[in-house]
Design an enzyme around this catalytic site. Sequence first.
Site, short mmCIF file in Angstrom:
data_model
loop_
_atom_site.label_atom_id
_atom_site.label_comp_id
_atom_site.label_asym_id
_atom_site.label_seq_id
_atom_site.Cartn_x
_atom_site.Cartn_y
_atom_site.Cartn_z
N GLU A 77 20.73 27.74 63.80
CA GLU A 77 19.27 26.95 64.20
C GLU A 77 18.07 28.07 64.54
OE1 GLU A 77 19.42 23.11 65.90
OE2 GLU A 77 20.92 22.43 64.27
N GLU A 84 27.00 20.49 60.95
CA GLU A 84 26.71 20.10 61.99
C GLU A 84 25.94 18.37 61.16
OE1 GLU A 84 24.13 20.78 65.16
OE2 GLU A 84 24.82 22.69 65.23
C1 FCB Z 1 21.02 20.71 67.04
C2 FCB Z 1 21.64 21.92 67.48
C3 FCB Z 1 23.10 21.44 68.78
C4 FCB Z 1 22.54 19.84 68.78
C5 FCB Z 1 22.53 18.86 67.72
C6 FCB Z 1 22.12 17.38 68.30
O1 FCB Z 1 20.43 21.05 66.65
O2 FCB Z 1 22.04 22.90 66.77
O3 FCB Z 1 23.46 22.35 69.78
O4 FCB Z 1 21.70 19.62 70.10
O5 FCB Z 1 21.21 19.36 67.04
#
Ligand code: FCB
Length: 465
Positions: A182, A370
């Site tokens: 990210e 994620e």
């Molecule tokens: C993302 C991050 C991760 C976590 C989630 C909720 O932006 O990569 O570390 O905090 O959000």
Amino acid sequence: MSATAPRPTEGGQEATAEPFVPPPGFRFGVATAAYQIEGSTLADGRGESIWDRFAHTPGKTVNGDTGDVACDHYKRWRADVELMDTLHVESYRFSIAWPRILPTGAGTVNQRGLDFYKRLAEGLRERGIEPVATLYHWDLPQALQNGGGWAARDTVERFAEYARIVGAELGDVVGSWITQNEPWCTAFLGNAIGKKAPGLHDWPTALAVSHHLLLSHGRATEALRTVLPAGSEIGIALNLFPILPAVDDEAHREAAVVRDGYVNRWFLDPVFRGAYPQDMVELYERETGPFDCVQDGDLATISTPTDFLGVNYYNPMRVEPSDEGPLHVRDAESVGPVTGMGWEIDPAGLRQILARVRAEYTSLPVMITENGSAFEDPEPADGVLEDPERRAYLAGHLAAVGEALADGSDVRRYFVWSLLDNYEWEDGYGQRFGIVHVDFETQARTPKASALFYKDYIDRARKGA
Ligand code: FCB
């Protein structure tokens, strides 16, 4: 299609919906990040990171919470690996803390740091769980920040060197590598908005940081290729958002184009097209000054071929224009249900993002690196914790992965964020994303109903496959 009949379980309809058929090589996983779970921030020679410094600065995080202890995973990793095994998890995405490997970001290698991740990766392999390693999940060595951090071009070379060291040591056990996690958050939330470490409020710095993060992805990819065995896979994890104008008029549509440029195109375009989006370069130059950190050859490095794209998906963004000018597109009210973070719940957004990536950028394999949700959970009672909203979120997004596969997206992994309730950055321990509950007083782990649902989903998917 799978012939598995839906089972009458305690859950609602979503809990019994037929799983998608995982294509060959597909794995169901869970994800974490070093600073959010490890604790032991002073153990075995680890250096200070920008998140240690930020979290310990009064006023920066909710309740002044820090990652000093977190889930104590540095000491409890064996039990956590065992836990993953009992949940039938097939792949584990974790991050490596740069300051454990190179306490000041460069110079002498701290072998004890490398040994920790080596043991972890081997422990996963012993249980048949695939390790997937992220090199940078936001914990820059503070010593490098003191020298300018990611705004300094030299940090890119330090990162490539770190990547080479880690790749050489772990390449025989870790087959999949994520360079940056990210970069939008690191660059802009960290350096322009100031919500995350290092907590700066400076757009020119944030823009230089964004470029250097992208360049570091390319340079680390090159460095890893020199040390990893053939067949290893490398990619970057971008957080991508569908952007929706809150109202369908020209001003809102323009705001949506800018927001899309800011969060999505600013990263996708250089990685897959070798160019920054011209409208955004012009906007930034007009509003914040010259974007002059790009040197000859940088974009070729940034767009160096990789093996997959990591997509972090949580929510769509609804936007509206602001009086403060085009740089300050505002978040509009969400529509429909939201998570504990206030993030709009929209599984279809995941399918849309994947379709867009395929149509506009790349046919590379994708890992959903994620996806998950925070909700206020009840305390576990007799080892049971019902979290129907998280379970529904998970079920809805798994269904969206199935639809994306049917659409033609080459999805290879799905990682739930997160295995454990953990340190949610500036929000501290109040936002619980885990499918496993953590009692931060006792460190007891209790799988939530969502974890049991996921296990059951994986089992049913495997039976049907
Ligand atoms: C993302 C991050 C991760 C976590 C989630 C909720 O932006 O990569 O570390 O905090 O959000």
